[in-house]
Write an enzyme that holds these catalytic residues in place. Structure first.
Site, mmCIF file in Angstrom:
data_model
loop_
_atom_site.group_PDB
_atom_site.id
_atom_site.type_symbol
_atom_site.label_atom_id
_atom_site.label_comp_id
_atom_site.label_asym_id
_atom_site.label_seq_id
_atom_site.Cartn_x
_atom_site.Cartn_y
_atom_site.Cartn_z
ATOM 1 N N THR A 127 56.810 -52.161 -28.197
ATOM 2 C CA THR A 127 57.592 -53.039 -27.154
ATOM 3 C C THR A 127 56.860 -53.053 -25.903
ATOM 4 O O THR A 127 56.419 -52.003 -25.485
ATOM 5 C CB THR A 127 58.976 -52.602 -26.836
ATOM 6 O OG1 THR A 127 59.708 -52.360 -28.324
ATOM 7 C CG2 THR A 127 59.836 -53.262 -26.077
ATOM 8 N N HIS B 175 46.551 -47.686 -12.783
ATOM 9 C CA HIS B 175 46.800 -46.641 -11.825
ATOM 10 C C HIS B 175 45.742 -46.301 -11.130
ATOM 11 O O HIS B 175 45.648 -45.634 -10.148
ATOM 12 C CB HIS B 175 47.299 -45.287 -12.238
ATOM 13 C CG HIS B 175 46.564 -44.604 -13.105
ATOM 14 N ND1 HIS B 175 46.165 -43.102 -12.693
ATOM 15 C CD2 HIS B 175 46.098 -44.672 -14.324
ATOM 16 C CE1 HIS B 175 45.602 -42.572 -13.548
ATOM 17 N NE2 HIS B 175 45.473 -43.116 -14.617
ATOM 18 N N SER C 2 42.364 -49.173 -16.306
ATOM 19 C CA SER C 2 43.750 -48.509 -16.129
ATOM 20 C C SER C 2 44.365 -48.739 -14.976
ATOM 21 O O SER C 2 43.642 -48.979 -14.042
ATOM 22 C CB SER C 2 43.614 -46.959 -16.226
ATOM 23 O OG SER C 2 44.894 -46.633 -16.286
ATOM 24 N N GLN D 22 36.903 -46.327 -13.639
ATOM 25 C CA GLN D 22 36.720 -45.946 -12.071
ATOM 26 C C GLN D 22 35.844 -47.145 -11.182
ATOM 27 O O GLN D 22 36.215 -47.212 -10.337
ATOM 28 C CB GLN D 22 35.824 -44.702 -11.959
ATOM 29 C CG GLN D 22 36.462 -43.501 -12.554
ATOM 30 C CD GLN D 22 37.694 -43.185 -11.821
ATOM 31 O OE1 GLN D 22 37.593 -43.288 -10.508
ATOM 32 N NE2 GLN D 22 38.448 -42.392 -12.206
ATOM 33 N N CYS E 251 42.087 -34.651 -15.728
ATOM 34 C CA CYS E 251 42.199 -34.458 -17.025
ATOM 35 C C CYS E 251 41.929 -33.020 -17.506
ATOM 36 O O CYS E 251 42.485 -32.594 -18.617
ATOM 37 C CB CYS E 251 41.822 -35.489 -17.922
ATOM 38 S SG CYS E 251 41.838 -37.161 -17.161
ATOM 39 N N GLY F 166 43.836 -46.234 -19.884
ATOM 40 C CA GLY F 166 42.287 -46.052 -20.062
ATOM 41 C C GLY F 166 42.295 -45.373 -21.547
ATOM 42 O O GLY F 166 41.379 -45.552 -22.347
ATOM 43 N N THR F 167 42.859 -44.300 -21.939
ATOM 44 C CA THR F 167 42.876 -43.473 -22.840
ATOM 45 C C THR F 167 43.116 -44.113 -24.148
ATOM 46 O O THR F 167 42.453 -44.164 -25.035
ATOM 47 C CB THR F 167 43.806 -42.228 -22.761
ATOM 48 O OG1 THR F 167 43.325 -41.234 -21.562
ATOM 49 C CG2 THR F 167 43.744 -41.401 -23.742
HETATM 50 N N1 PMP Z 1 38.087 -43.376 -18.226
HETATM 51 C C1 PMP Z 1 37.969 -42.797 -17.082
HETATM 52 C C2 PMP Z 1 36.516 -43.056 -16.405
HETATM 53 C C3 PMP Z 1 38.949 -42.096 -16.209
HETATM 54 O O1 PMP Z 1 38.647 -41.817 -15.050
HETATM 55 C C4 PMP Z 1 40.106 -41.977 -16.731
HETATM 56 C C5 PMP Z 1 41.236 -41.318 -15.921
HETATM 57 N N2 PMP Z 1 40.908 -40.035 -15.424
HETATM 58 C C6 PMP Z 1 40.593 -42.500 -18.128
HETATM 59 C C7 PMP Z 1 39.388 -43.134 -18.834
HETATM 60 C C8 PMP Z 1 41.804 -42.403 -18.776
HETATM 61 O O2 PMP Z 1 42.829 -43.174 -18.124
HETATM 62 P P1 PMP Z 1 44.290 -43.228 -18.256
HETATM 63 O O3 PMP Z 1 44.521 -42.322 -17.104
HETATM 64 O O4 PMP Z 1 44.919 -44.381 -17.796
HETATM 65 O O5 PMP Z 1 44.430 -42.553 -19.582
#
Ligand code: PMP
Length: 392
Positions: A237, A201, A199, A179, A326, A80-81
Protein backbone atom coordinates in the site's frame (compact mmCIF):
# COMPACT_ATOMS: atom_id res chain seq x y z
CA UNK A 1 9.53 7.47 27.52
CA UNK A 2 9.77 10.05 24.76
CA UNK A 3 12.55 12.60 25.01
CA UNK A 4 12.29 16.00 23.40
CA UNK A 5 15.46 17.60 21.97
CA UNK A 6 14.59 21.01 23.40
CA UNK A 7 14.43 19.48 26.89
CA UNK A 8 18.03 18.14 26.63
CA UNK A 9 20.21 21.21 26.14
CA UNK A 10 19.49 24.31 24.28
CA UNK A 11 20.42 25.78 21.89
CA UNK A 12 21.61 22.81 19.84
CA UNK A 13 23.86 23.08 16.80
CA UNK A 14 23.02 20.34 14.31
CA UNK A 15 25.94 19.50 12.02
CA UNK A 16 24.86 15.95 11.07
CA UNK A 17 22.83 16.93 8.04
CA UNK A 18 24.06 13.97 5.96
CA UNK A 19 22.51 11.53 8.46
CA UNK A 20 19.10 13.13 8.11
CA UNK A 21 17.94 16.65 7.26
CA UNK A 22 15.42 18.66 9.20
CA UNK A 23 11.95 18.55 7.69
CA UNK A 24 11.37 21.60 5.49
CA UNK A 25 8.47 23.78 6.76
CA UNK A 26 6.78 23.50 3.31
CA UNK A 27 6.97 19.71 3.59
CA UNK A 28 5.47 19.73 7.06
CA UNK A 29 2.62 22.00 5.86
CA UNK A 30 1.90 19.77 2.84
CA UNK A 31 1.86 16.61 4.98
CA UNK A 32 -0.33 18.10 7.71
CA UNK A 33 -2.80 19.41 5.10
CA UNK A 34 -2.94 15.96 3.48
CA UNK A 35 -3.42 14.23 6.84
CA UNK A 36 -6.45 16.41 7.46
CA UNK A 37 -8.07 15.11 4.28
CA UNK A 38 -9.75 11.73 4.37
CA UNK A 39 -7.52 10.10 1.78
CA UNK A 40 -8.20 6.45 1.02
CA UNK A 41 -6.00 3.63 -0.20
CA UNK A 42 -4.49 4.89 -3.45
CA UNK A 43 -5.19 1.55 -5.14
CA UNK A 44 -8.97 1.85 -4.61
CA UNK A 45 -11.41 2.98 -7.30
CA UNK A 46 -13.61 5.12 -5.05
CA UNK A 47 -13.27 8.90 -4.67
CA UNK A 48 -11.05 8.65 -1.57
CA UNK A 49 -8.69 6.34 -3.48
CA UNK A 50 -8.71 8.51 -6.63
CA UNK A 51 -7.90 11.56 -4.56
CA UNK A 52 -4.91 9.81 -2.90
CA UNK A 53 -3.77 8.66 -6.35
CA UNK A 54 -3.91 12.21 -7.72
CA UNK A 55 -1.65 13.39 -4.89
CA UNK A 56 0.80 10.57 -5.59
CA UNK A 57 0.91 11.33 -9.32
CA UNK A 58 1.47 15.01 -8.59
CA UNK A 59 4.43 14.05 -6.37
CA UNK A 60 5.75 11.71 -9.06
CA UNK A 61 5.71 14.54 -11.62
CA UNK A 62 7.62 16.81 -9.20
CA UNK A 63 10.26 14.17 -8.46
CA UNK A 64 10.64 13.40 -12.19
CA UNK A 65 11.11 17.10 -12.96
CA UNK A 66 13.79 17.43 -10.27
CA UNK A 67 16.00 14.79 -11.87
CA UNK A 68 14.91 15.33 -15.51
CA UNK A 69 13.16 11.95 -15.86
CA UNK A 70 9.74 10.86 -17.12
CA UNK A 71 7.13 10.32 -14.35
CA UNK A 72 6.71 6.71 -15.55
CA UNK A 73 10.41 6.14 -14.75
CA UNK A 74 9.92 6.97 -11.04
CA UNK A 75 9.16 4.20 -8.51
CA UNK A 76 8.38 5.18 -4.94
CA UNK A 77 10.05 2.98 -2.31
CA UNK A 78 10.60 3.11 1.45
CA UNK A 79 14.00 4.82 1.08
CA UNK A 80 17.51 4.60 -0.30
CA UNK A 81 18.11 1.17 1.25
CA UNK A 82 15.12 -0.39 -0.50
CA UNK A 83 15.92 1.30 -3.82
CA UNK A 84 19.48 -0.03 -3.66
CA UNK A 85 18.33 -3.54 -2.72
CA UNK A 86 15.86 -3.50 -5.62
CA UNK A 87 18.67 -2.85 -8.08
CA UNK A 88 20.66 -5.76 -6.72
CA UNK A 89 17.56 -7.96 -6.92
CA UNK A 90 17.26 -6.99 -10.60
CA UNK A 91 20.85 -8.15 -11.17
CA UNK A 92 20.56 -11.27 -8.99
CA UNK A 93 22.98 -14.03 -10.08
CA UNK A 94 24.84 -11.70 -12.42
CA UNK A 95 28.36 -10.24 -12.19
CA UNK A 96 28.50 -6.71 -10.77
CA UNK A 97 31.19 -4.15 -9.88
CA UNK A 98 30.86 -1.56 -7.13
CA UNK A 99 33.05 1.21 -5.88
CA UNK A 100 34.63 0.04 -2.66
CA UNK A 101 33.14 3.02 -0.77
CA UNK A 102 29.45 2.35 -1.53
CA UNK A 103 26.84 2.53 1.21
CA UNK A 104 26.26 -0.82 2.99
CA UNK A 105 22.80 -1.07 1.36
CA UNK A 106 24.63 -1.56 -1.95
CA UNK A 107 27.59 -3.57 -0.64
CA UNK A 108 25.62 -6.05 1.45
CA UNK A 109 22.76 -6.51 -1.00
CA UNK A 110 25.22 -7.15 -3.86
CA UNK A 111 27.15 -9.67 -1.78
CA UNK A 112 23.90 -11.48 -0.96
CA UNK A 113 22.64 -11.66 -4.55
CA UNK A 114 25.20 -11.21 -7.32
CA UNK A 115 27.09 -14.15 -8.88
CA UNK A 116 30.32 -12.15 -8.62
CA UNK A 117 31.06 -8.87 -6.83
CA UNK A 118 34.20 -6.93 -7.70
CA UNK A 119 35.24 -3.79 -5.86
CA UNK A 120 36.57 -0.83 -7.80
CA UNK A 121 39.49 0.78 -6.00
CA UNK A 122 39.43 4.48 -5.14
CA UNK A 123 42.25 6.99 -4.72
CA UNK A 124 43.12 8.68 -1.42
CA UNK A 125 40.18 11.07 -1.85
CA UNK A 126 37.68 8.38 -2.76
CA UNK A 127 37.55 8.79 -6.57
CA UNK A 128 37.07 5.81 -8.88
CA UNK A 129 39.23 5.91 -12.02
CA UNK A 130 36.84 5.27 -14.97
CA UNK A 131 39.76 4.03 -17.08
CA UNK A 132 40.43 1.15 -14.68
CA UNK A 133 36.96 -0.42 -15.03
CA UNK A 134 36.81 -3.61 -17.12
CA UNK A 135 33.24 -2.87 -18.25
CA UNK A 136 32.80 -6.02 -20.34
CA UNK A 137 33.05 -8.29 -17.34
CA UNK A 138 29.92 -6.91 -15.67
CA UNK A 139 26.15 -6.71 -16.17
CA UNK A 140 25.95 -3.82 -13.70
CA UNK A 141 28.30 -1.15 -12.41
CA UNK A 142 27.17 0.75 -9.33
CA UNK A 143 29.07 3.89 -8.33
CA UNK A 144 27.56 6.42 -5.95
CA UNK A 145 27.28 10.00 -7.18
CA UNK A 146 28.70 11.36 -3.93
CA UNK A 147 30.02 9.56 -0.88
CA UNK A 148 28.18 9.90 2.42
CA UNK A 149 31.27 9.94 4.67
CA UNK A 150 33.72 12.03 2.64
CA UNK A 151 31.44 14.00 0.30
CA UNK A 152 33.59 12.96 -2.70
CA UNK A 153 31.78 13.41 -6.03
CA UNK A 154 32.48 10.56 -8.44
CA UNK A 155 33.18 11.06 -12.19
CA UNK A 156 29.81 9.55 -13.19
CA UNK A 157 29.59 11.15 -16.65
CA UNK A 158 32.95 9.64 -17.62
CA UNK A 159 31.98 6.24 -16.21
CA UNK A 160 28.66 6.37 -18.12
CA UNK A 161 30.40 7.34 -21.37
CA UNK A 162 32.76 4.35 -21.20
CA UNK A 163 30.05 2.03 -19.90
CA UNK A 164 27.66 2.82 -22.74
CA UNK A 165 30.33 3.02 -25.48
CA UNK A 166 30.75 -0.75 -25.76
CA UNK A 167 29.43 -2.05 -29.06
CA UNK A 168 29.39 -5.75 -28.17
CA UNK A 169 28.33 -5.84 -24.53
CA UNK A 170 25.68 -4.12 -22.42
CA UNK A 171 26.70 -2.99 -18.97
CA UNK A 172 24.05 -1.06 -17.06
CA UNK A 173 24.95 1.77 -14.71
CA UNK A 174 23.36 2.52 -11.35
CA UNK A 175 24.15 5.45 -9.10
CA UNK A 176 23.19 6.03 -5.49
CA UNK A 177 22.48 9.78 -5.45
CA UNK A 178 21.17 9.81 -1.87
CA UNK A 179 23.76 12.34 -0.66
CA UNK A 180 24.20 14.26 -3.90
CA UNK A 181 20.59 15.14 -4.54
CA UNK A 182 19.77 18.76 -3.70
CA UNK A 183 23.45 19.54 -2.94
CA UNK A 184 24.56 19.39 -6.58
CA UNK A 185 22.55 19.29 -9.79
CA UNK A 186 21.34 15.77 -10.54
CA UNK A 187 20.09 15.21 -14.09
CA UNK A 188 19.66 11.58 -15.17
CA UNK A 189 19.96 12.51 -18.83
CA UNK A 190 23.16 14.50 -18.44
CA UNK A 191 24.61 11.78 -16.21
CA UNK A 192 23.38 9.10 -18.65
CA UNK A 193 22.65 6.58 -15.88
CA UNK A 194 20.20 3.67 -16.19
CA UNK A 195 19.17 3.58 -12.54
CA UNK A 196 19.36 6.09 -9.71
CA UNK A 197 18.36 5.88 -6.04
CA UNK A 198 17.66 8.52 -3.44
CA UNK A 199 15.84 9.13 -0.21
CA UNK A 200 13.37 11.84 0.87
CA UNK A 201 14.90 12.48 4.29
CA UNK A 202 18.16 13.75 2.78
CA UNK A 203 16.38 16.58 0.95
CA UNK A 204 14.18 17.91 3.73
CA UNK A 205 11.44 15.33 3.19
CA UNK A 206 10.13 12.69 5.61
CA UNK A 207 11.81 9.47 6.72
CA UNK A 208 10.70 6.15 5.23
CA UNK A 209 10.15 7.14 1.61
CA UNK A 210 12.50 7.11 -1.35
CA UNK A 211 12.87 6.93 -5.08
CA UNK A 212 14.19 4.53 -7.63
CA UNK A 213 14.61 5.93 -11.14
CA UNK A 214 14.54 3.17 -13.77
CA UNK A 215 15.24 4.33 -17.31
CA UNK A 216 12.54 3.20 -19.73
CA UNK A 217 13.38 -0.12 -21.39
CA UNK A 218 16.14 -1.35 -19.04
CA UNK A 219 15.86 -4.64 -17.06
CA UNK A 220 13.86 -4.55 -13.85
CA UNK A 221 12.81 -7.11 -11.27
CA UNK A 222 10.72 -6.04 -8.26
CA UNK A 223 12.01 -6.67 -4.77
CA UNK A 224 8.58 -6.67 -3.10
CA UNK A 225 5.89 -8.92 -4.55
CA UNK A 226 2.22 -9.27 -3.81
CA UNK A 227 0.46 -6.17 -5.15
CA UNK A 228 0.03 -4.11 -8.31
CA UNK A 229 1.13 -0.80 -6.83
CA UNK A 230 3.68 1.30 -8.74
CA UNK A 231 2.62 -0.50 -11.97
CA UNK A 232 3.58 -3.86 -10.47
CA UNK A 233 7.12 -2.69 -9.72
CA UNK A 234 6.78 -2.27 -5.95
CA UNK A 235 4.06 -4.09 -4.04
CA UNK A 236 2.58 -2.66 -0.85
CA UNK A 237 0.00 0.00 0.00
CA UNK A 238 1.42 3.35 -1.04
CA UNK A 239 2.74 5.59 1.72
CA UNK A 240 0.59 8.48 0.48
CA UNK A 241 1.46 11.05 3.16
CA UNK A 242 5.18 10.25 2.90
CA UNK A 243 5.07 10.52 -0.89
CA UNK A 244 3.25 13.87 -0.61
CA UNK A 245 6.08 15.06 1.68
CA UNK A 246 8.68 13.82 -0.79
CA UNK A 247 6.88 15.61 -3.64
CA UNK A 248 6.85 18.86 -1.63
CA UNK A 249 10.57 18.50 -0.87
CA UNK A 250 11.36 17.82 -4.55
CA UNK A 251 9.28 20.85 -5.54
CA UNK A 252 11.11 23.03 -3.00
CA UNK A 253 14.50 21.83 -4.29
CA UNK A 254 13.41 22.53 -7.87
CA UNK A 255 12.12 26.03 -7.07
CA UNK A 256 14.65 27.11 -4.47
CA UNK A 257 17.71 25.06 -5.23
CA UNK A 258 20.59 27.31 -5.88
CA UNK A 259 24.27 26.57 -6.29
CA UNK A 260 24.87 29.98 -4.79
CA UNK A 261 23.27 29.07 -1.46
CA UNK A 262 25.30 25.90 -1.15
CA UNK A 263 28.47 27.61 -2.33
CA UNK A 264 28.18 29.84 0.76
CA UNK A 265 28.05 26.69 2.88
CA UNK A 266 31.13 25.38 1.05
CA UNK A 267 33.06 28.51 2.11
CA UNK A 268 32.12 27.87 5.74
CA UNK A 269 33.07 24.20 5.38
CA UNK A 270 36.47 25.26 3.98
CA UNK A 271 36.93 27.72 6.84
CA UNK A 272 36.12 25.01 9.38
CA UNK A 273 38.67 22.71 7.75
CA UNK A 274 41.38 25.35 7.73
CA UNK A 275 40.79 26.29 11.34
CA UNK A 276 40.81 22.66 12.48
CA UNK A 277 44.10 21.97 10.70
CA UNK A 278 45.62 25.16 12.16
CA UNK A 279 44.20 25.05 15.67
CA UNK A 280 43.97 21.34 16.52
CA UNK A 281 47.33 19.56 16.74
CA UNK A 282 47.62 16.19 14.97
CA UNK A 283 44.51 16.69 12.86
CA UNK A 284 44.21 15.66 9.21
CA UNK A 285 41.54 16.14 6.57
CA UNK A 286 40.06 13.07 4.84
CA UNK A 287 37.76 14.99 2.47
CA UNK A 288 38.85 16.72 -0.70
CA UNK A 289 38.00 20.39 -1.01
CA UNK A 290 37.52 19.90 -4.77
CA UNK A 291 35.04 17.43 -6.27
CA UNK A 292 33.27 17.36 -2.94
CA UNK A 293 29.72 18.06 -1.79
CA UNK A 294 29.57 21.62 -0.43
CA UNK A 295 28.62 20.62 3.10
CA UNK A 296 30.68 17.58 4.11
CA UNK A 297 33.98 17.63 5.96
CA UNK A 298 35.61 14.50 7.33
CA UNK A 299 38.57 14.97 9.65
CA UNK A 300 40.71 12.72 11.86
CA UNK A 301 42.46 13.51 15.12
CA UNK A 302 45.37 11.34 16.04
CA UNK A 303 45.03 9.80 19.49
CA UNK A 304 41.33 10.66 19.89
CA UNK A 305 38.46 8.25 19.15
CA UNK A 306 35.80 9.66 16.79
CA UNK A 307 32.98 8.37 19.04
CA UNK A 308 34.48 10.06 22.11
CA UNK A 309 34.79 13.38 20.27
CA UNK A 310 31.18 12.97 19.13
CA UNK A 311 29.98 12.43 22.70
CA UNK A 312 31.96 15.36 24.12
CA UNK A 313 30.67 17.65 21.34
CA UNK A 314 27.16 16.38 22.00
CA UNK A 315 27.51 17.36 25.65
CA UNK A 316 28.37 20.87 24.39
CA UNK A 317 25.16 20.88 22.33
CA UNK A 318 26.83 20.10 18.98
CA UNK A 319 25.72 17.13 16.88
CA UNK A 320 28.24 15.65 14.42
CA UNK A 321 28.57 12.24 12.78
CA UNK A 322 31.18 9.51 12.82
CA UNK A 323 31.23 7.84 9.43
CA UNK A 324 27.77 6.75 8.48
CA UNK A 325 24.88 6.91 10.95
CA UNK A 326 23.90 3.42 9.82
CA UNK A 327 27.23 2.17 11.16
CA UNK A 328 26.84 3.79 14.57
CA UNK A 329 27.44 1.14 17.21
CA UNK A 330 29.58 -0.82 14.75
CA UNK A 331 33.09 -1.24 16.14
CA UNK A 332 34.60 -1.91 12.71
CA UNK A 333 36.60 1.01 11.32
CA UNK A 334 34.82 2.85 8.50
CA UNK A 335 35.27 0.90 5.24
CA UNK A 336 35.34 4.25 3.43
CA UNK A 337 38.29 5.69 5.36
CA UNK A 338 40.00 2.30 5.21
CA UNK A 339 39.64 2.30 1.40
CA UNK A 340 41.10 5.80 1.09
CA UNK A 341 43.63 6.06 3.95
CA UNK A 342 44.35 2.33 4.57
CA UNK A 343 44.82 3.09 8.26
CA UNK A 344 42.52 1.84 11.04
CA UNK A 345 43.79 4.51 13.45
CA UNK A 346 42.80 7.30 11.05
CA UNK A 347 39.43 5.61 10.50
CA UNK A 348 38.71 5.23 14.23
CA UNK A 349 39.64 8.84 14.92
CA UNK A 350 37.46 10.42 12.24
CA UNK A 351 34.38 12.57 12.59
CA UNK A 352 32.10 13.97 9.91
CA UNK A 353 30.70 17.46 9.93
CA UNK A 354 27.79 17.85 7.51
CA UNK A 355 26.49 21.38 7.46
CA UNK A 356 22.88 22.38 6.83
CA UNK A 357 21.96 25.15 4.39
CA UNK A 358 21.43 27.71 7.16
CA UNK A 359 24.94 27.32 8.68
CA UNK A 360 26.42 30.61 9.91
CA UNK A 361 29.95 31.77 10.60
CA UNK A 362 29.12 31.89 14.31
CA UNK A 363 28.42 28.13 14.14
CA UNK A 364 32.00 27.53 12.99
CA UNK A 365 33.23 29.76 15.85
CA UNK A 366 31.13 27.76 18.29
CA UNK A 367 32.67 24.45 17.15
CA UNK A 368 36.16 25.92 17.36
CA UNK A 369 35.52 27.28 20.84
CA UNK A 370 35.29 23.71 22.21
CA UNK A 371 36.84 21.24 19.75
CA UNK A 372 40.57 21.92 20.42
CA UNK A 373 40.15 21.35 24.18
CA UNK A 374 38.09 18.18 23.67
CA UNK A 375 40.69 16.68 21.33
CA UNK A 376 43.56 17.74 23.61
CA UNK A 377 41.89 16.08 26.60
CA UNK A 378 41.36 12.81 24.68
CA UNK A 379 44.89 12.88 23.25
CA UNK A 380 46.19 13.32 26.80
CA UNK A 381 44.49 10.06 27.82
CA UNK A 382 45.70 8.16 24.74
CA UNK A 383 48.50 5.60 24.68
CA UNK A 384 49.19 6.37 20.99
CA UNK A 385 52.51 8.08 20.26
CA UNK A 386 51.44 11.38 18.72
CA UNK A 387 53.29 12.59 15.66
CA UNK A 388 53.94 9.18 14.09
CA UNK A 389 52.66 8.96 10.49
CA UNK A 390 48.91 9.65 10.39
CA UNK A 391 46.64 10.17 7.38
CA UNK A 392 47.55 12.18 4.29
N1 PMP B 1 22.81 5.55 0.39
C1 PMP B 1 23.52 6.53 0.98
C2 PMP B 1 24.69 7.12 0.27
C3 PMP B 1 23.14 7.00 2.24
O1 PMP B 1 23.84 7.98 2.83
C4 PMP B 1 22.02 6.41 2.88
C5 PMP B 1 21.59 6.87 4.26
N2 PMP B 1 22.60 6.86 5.22
C6 PMP B 1 21.33 5.39 2.21
C7 PMP B 1 21.75 5.00 0.97
C8 PMP B 1 20.13 4.73 2.85
O2 PMP B 1 19.02 5.56 2.73
P1 PMP B 1 17.75 5.35 3.70
O3 PMP B 1 18.13 5.91 5.02
O4 PMP B 1 16.67 6.13 3.04
O5 PMP B 1 17.44 3.91 3.72
Amino acid sequence: MQQSISSITSPRLYLDNAATEKLLPVVQDAMIAAMQEDLGNAAALHAEGCCARSYIEDARAKVARLIHAQPSEIIFTSGGTESNNTIMETFRSQPVALSSIEHPSILESAKARASQVDFLPVDSLGRVDPKLIAYKKYSLISVMLANNELGTIEPLEEIAASCHAQADHITFLHTDATQAISKIKVDVQALDVDYLSFSAHKIGGPLGVGVLYVRQGVPFRPLLLGGHQECGRRAGTSNTIGIIGLGAAADWCWQEWSCKQWSKVALLRDELCERILNEVPYSSCNSSMQNCLPNILNVSFQGAEGESIQLYLDAEGIAVGTGSACAAGDLQPSHVIMATQHDAEVAHSSIRFSLPLDTKKSDIDRVMSVLPQIVKKLQGMSTIKLGAKHGN
